[in-house]
Design a protein around this motif. Structure first.
Motif: not given
Ligand code: DAH
Length: 357
Positions: A172-179, A198-200, A211-215, A255-257
């Motif tokens: 649902t987001h590119t965040s799992p690539v962080q892990t 992907y999201r419904s 498309h997303q880009v994660e950093g 996932f952030t604080e």
């Molecule tokens: N994963 C979030 C989303 O799909 C976007 C996001 C938010 C990614 C904060 C991050 C983050 O890495 O720190 O809406």
């Protein structure tokens, strides 16, 4: 003999092509040609007659042969002349600009983003689009009954009958690539992860695939200040506007604080959106300091390492930069749209050559 000579020399002069010449050769000096037949008659002549007729016939034969050769060469010259006249090519003309395929704006913008972050020391990381729910959710501090799971409109994959494990999901987001990237490389690390998610959901601003880009940047003393600088560098380079203003608003992500949503400066004049000027703000991404539980899940010691992460929509950035009004058109495969918004295939974005056309 004079008659023969007249007849063949004028016929050769009039011959229009090589085939006609070959016919004449056979008729005159071929095995059964007229001159050859005459030569056979030499045997029936008296020695005196033969002494006159022999050399004369040989001379006639030579004359016809050389007329044939000369005409053949002349025909070949004429043919070459004709080809040179009709088959010429002006090699000094400019190349053809007509283009067939084009680079999709999403591909172009992904390349632009990768080029800018490469310059800031970020490598590109990848992960699968079919993801386990552990990577997509749990590893990012979203346990099974966390309300955030509902917010994602997740597509679940079916398991085989009798298989009780949790289903795979379309990420649902590119965040799992962080892990995945931290598991693989550990810390320190500096990566971006562009890709499909992907999201419904489906309306003018949502498509079920986008498309997303994660950093992700993890080191010993990386802070929110570094996050702000990196993002401002990115927006200035991406929109090609020096000193573009950003606004950080406190927000919440599991996932952030702390977490922040980031807006960029814009103006709306007569329904026209302009980035980098005016008093309005446009939300473009989510970010924050990576939660210790996320580091832990990926095998990185949170007492030793810390850093920031962010995630933003590539489609959205492409729409803003290139003035594309409807997200759904990105994925309609309409050739007219692709030709209008697509990029020339050799127009590869680089920081030194220019990012956009
Ligand atoms: N994963 C979030 C989303 O799909 C976007 C996001 C938010 C990614 C904060 C991050 C983050 O890495 O720190 O809406």
């Amino acid at each position: 003999m004079d008659d023969l000579k007249q007849k063949y020399l004028s016929a050769i002069a009039d011959a229009g092509d090589e085939a006609a010449l070959e016919d004449l050769r056979l008729q005159a000096v071929g095995k059964k040609g007229e001159v050859s037949l005459k030569m056979r008659e030499l045997g029936k002549m008296t020695p005196e007659e033969r002494q006159v007729a022999g050399p004369a016939l040989n001379a006639l034969k030579d004359e016809i042969n050389s007329a044939l050769a000369a005409k053949k060469a002349a025909l070949a010259d004429a043919a070459l002349e004709e080809r040179l006249r009709t088959e010429w090519l002006d090699v000094t003309l400019p190349g053809r600009t007509e283009r067939r395929g084009t680079i999709h704006p999403i591909s172009q913008v992904s390349e632009e983003i990768a080029a800018i972050f490469a310059n800031l020391g970020f490598a590109v990381a990848e992960g699968p689009q079919i993801e386990t729910d552990w990577y997509n959710f749990d590893s990012l501090n979203i346990p099974p009954h966390h309300p955030a799971r509902q917010e994602f409109d997740t597509f679940y994959m079916n398991r085989a009958e009798g298989d009780d494990r949790p289903p795979h999901v379309l990420r649902t987001h590119t965040s799992p690539v962080q892990t995945r990237a931290m598991e693989k490389q550990g810390a320190p690390i500096r990566v971006i992860a562009p890709g499909r998610v992907y999201r419904s959901d489906y309306d003018q601003t949502h498509t079920p695939m986008f498309h997303q880009v994660e950093g992700l940047c993890i080191d010993k003393d990386v802070s929110m200040a570094n996050l702000k600088w990196v993002l401002e560098e990115f927006f200035a380079a991406f929109f090609e506007i020096d000193g573009i203003k950003t606004r950080f608003r406190a927000s919440h992500f599991p996932f952030t604080e702390p977490s922040a949503e980031v807006d960029i400066q814009c103006s709306w004049v007569d329904g026209q959106l302009k980035i980098g000027e005016g008093d309005d703000w446009m939300e473009v991404l989510g970010s924050g300091m990576v939660h210790p539980k996320v580091l832990e899940a990926a095998g990185v010691n949170p007492d030793e390492w810390q850093g920031f992460a962010f995630g933003m929509g590539i489609d959205r950035l492409a729409m803003l930069k290139y003035g594309i009004p409807d997200l759904r058109a990105f994925f309609d495969s309409d050739l007219r749209w692709l030709r209008h918004y697509g990029f020339a295939s050799l127009d590869v974005p680089t920081l030194h050559g220019g990012l956009s056309r």
